[in-house]
Design an enzyme around this catalytic site. Structure first.
Site, short mmCIF file in Angstrom:
data_model
loop_
_atom_site.label_atom_id
_atom_site.label_comp_id
_atom_site.label_asym_id
_atom_site.label_seq_id
_atom_site.Cartn_x
_atom_site.Cartn_y
_atom_site.Cartn_z
N ARG A 91 111.51 -8.03 51.96
CA ARG A 91 110.67 -7.71 50.80
C ARG A 91 111.44 -7.08 49.64
O ARG A 91 111.09 -7.36 48.47
CB ARG A 91 109.44 -6.90 51.21
CG ARG A 91 109.63 -5.54 51.68
CD ARG A 91 108.74 -5.23 52.87
NE ARG A 91 109.33 -5.75 54.10
CZ ARG A 91 108.75 -6.61 54.93
NH1 ARG A 91 107.54 -7.02 54.70
NH2 ARG A 91 109.37 -7.03 56.00
N HIS A 174 116.53 5.02 49.89
CA HIS A 174 115.92 3.76 49.44
C HIS A 174 115.03 4.13 48.24
O HIS A 174 113.80 4.13 48.34
CB HIS A 174 115.11 3.16 50.58
CG HIS A 174 114.73 1.72 50.41
ND1 HIS A 174 114.83 1.03 49.22
CD2 HIS A 174 114.23 0.82 51.31
CE1 HIS A 174 114.42 -0.20 49.39
NE2 HIS A 174 114.05 -0.36 50.65
N1 CP Z 1 110.68 -2.00 53.03
C1 CP Z 1 111.84 -2.70 53.03
O1 CP Z 1 112.89 -2.21 52.59
O2 CP Z 1 111.74 -3.94 53.57
P1 CP Z 1 112.93 -5.00 53.69
O3 CP Z 1 113.94 -4.40 54.64
O4 CP Z 1 112.30 -6.25 54.21
O5 CP Z 1 113.54 -5.17 52.33
#
Ligand code: CP
Length: 358
Positions: A91, A174
């Site tokens: 995502r 993040h």
């Molecule tokens: N929430 C998130 O970072 O998902 P992905 O690892 O799929 O990017």
């Protein structure tokens, strides 16, 4: 002779003077907006968070009509982005990719370093500098912590720096996930007096979960918030984050007993076991049933509480929860695209190019 240039530093989103290598030519830098690199969530203050949320809503509403979507494609049509994702992602990669396309940007990508000149021995620094030769922003996810910050420092020292966005750095941070989480909380609590004063549970592998670590940092911007950490003892929230919360007067408590706190929560942010950091499958020893949401837990949760999850999920939230109106995680992942559109607009100072109406 040594010159100084003004660039936004990773530790302060206002412009900061830094020393550069001696330069032999006149340096012309583009006018800076108030956001350049996005590395560390701690630099975000409430006015910027509110502005990003408002911007995300404006573009989300505009994109509902074909005319609005076409107008958005004219916002950054001359800009290019590099998506450098050497750690798996669904995502974050897709939402950044589509956020760029919504604004008319073009994207290049490297997801598998075995297809880049890194296999010929090119250094990380030279790879990043090479990306910056072709694009206007670098979005990067790495397995190692600190790589995005390293790239931003490198950019701060070259004549044509481009912004670096941390799309997930190891088990550490993040930041854009935290921004979209704030947007989801703000939207969800719009009719309940905003995020201020809310009791927010964070559950699961809090020790190795970068999403919850980044979200904790942003909580300094909201008055009267109380955090409840619900985790197996060996995966409790780390001391550095708790020290930050103490320093900013953010109340928190810790428990292994979900049942005991569930009825007190306004939001529960569920996370999976971060098994990718296991060395010998050690997290499989956790009794996940004690840190999961199912029908029994739904019955004990406040009627107007919300359930969030950064996704991907494991067994900690069953598909049965998806039908519950309090489940926000699918909306949360879509909010990620709008928030990333807002971040790109802000970085390029393109707010004035968003039409008020179409
Ligand atoms: N929430 C998130 O970072 O998902 P992905 O690892 O799929 O990017």
């Amino acid at each position: 002779m040594q010159r100084t240039i003004s660039v936004a530093s990773p530790t302060n989103h206002e412009a900061t003077a830094i020393a550069t290598e001696p330069l032999s030519e006149t340096l012309v830098l583009p006018a800076r907006s108030t956001l350049f690199h996005v590395i560390d969530p701690r630099v975000f203050e409430r006015p910027l968070l509110d502005e990003l949320c408002d911007l995300a809503t404006r573009v989300r509403m505009l994109a509902k009509s074909d005319e609005g979507a076409r107008a958005l494609r004219d916002v950054l049509p001359t800009r290019r982005a590099m998506l450098y994702f050497t750690q798996p992602s669904t995502r974050t990669f897709l939402s950044f990719n589509n956020a760029c396309h919504i604004l008319g940007m073009r994207t290049s990508e490297i997801r598998d370093p075995s297809t880049s000149s890194e296999v010929k021995g090119e250094s990380f620094e030279d790879s990043i500098r090479t990306f910056s030769s072709y694009v206007d922003v670098i979005v990067m996810r790495t397995k190692e912590s600190g790589r995005a910050a390293q790239a931003a420092r490198l950019m701060n020292g070259i004549p044509r720096p481009v912004p670096v966005i941390n799309a997930g750095s190891g088990s550490d941070q993040h930041p854009t996930q935290a921004l979209l989480d704030i947007y989801t909380l703000a939207r969800s609590f719009d009719g309940q007096g905003s995020i201020d004063g809310k009791v927010i549970g964070m559950m699961g592998d809090l020790k190795r979960g970068r999403t919850v670590r980044s979200l904790c940092y942003l909580m300094k911007n909201y008055t009267g918030v109380r955090l409840v950490f619900i985790a197996p003892e060996q995966y409790a929230m780390q001391a550095d984050v708790k020290a930050y919360l103490d320093q900013h007067g953010i109340r928190y408590s810790e428990t292994t007993n979900l049942d005991g706190v569930l009825p007190t929560l306004d939001a529960i942010y569920v996370t999976r076991m971060q098994t990718e950091w296991d060395t010998a499958g050690e997290s499989s020893a956790v009794d996940l049933g004690r840190f999961s949401i199912g029908e029994r837990e739904l019955a004990r949760l406040k009627r107007d509480a919300i359930i969030m999850h950064p996704l991907p999920r494991g067994a900690e939230i069953g598909p049965v929860v998806d039908q519950d109106p309090r489940a926000m995680y699918w909306r949360q992942e879509r909010n990620g695209m709008w928030m990333r559109v807002a971040v790109l607009i802000k970085i390029f100072g393109a707010e004035g190019r968003i039409p008020a109406t179409v």
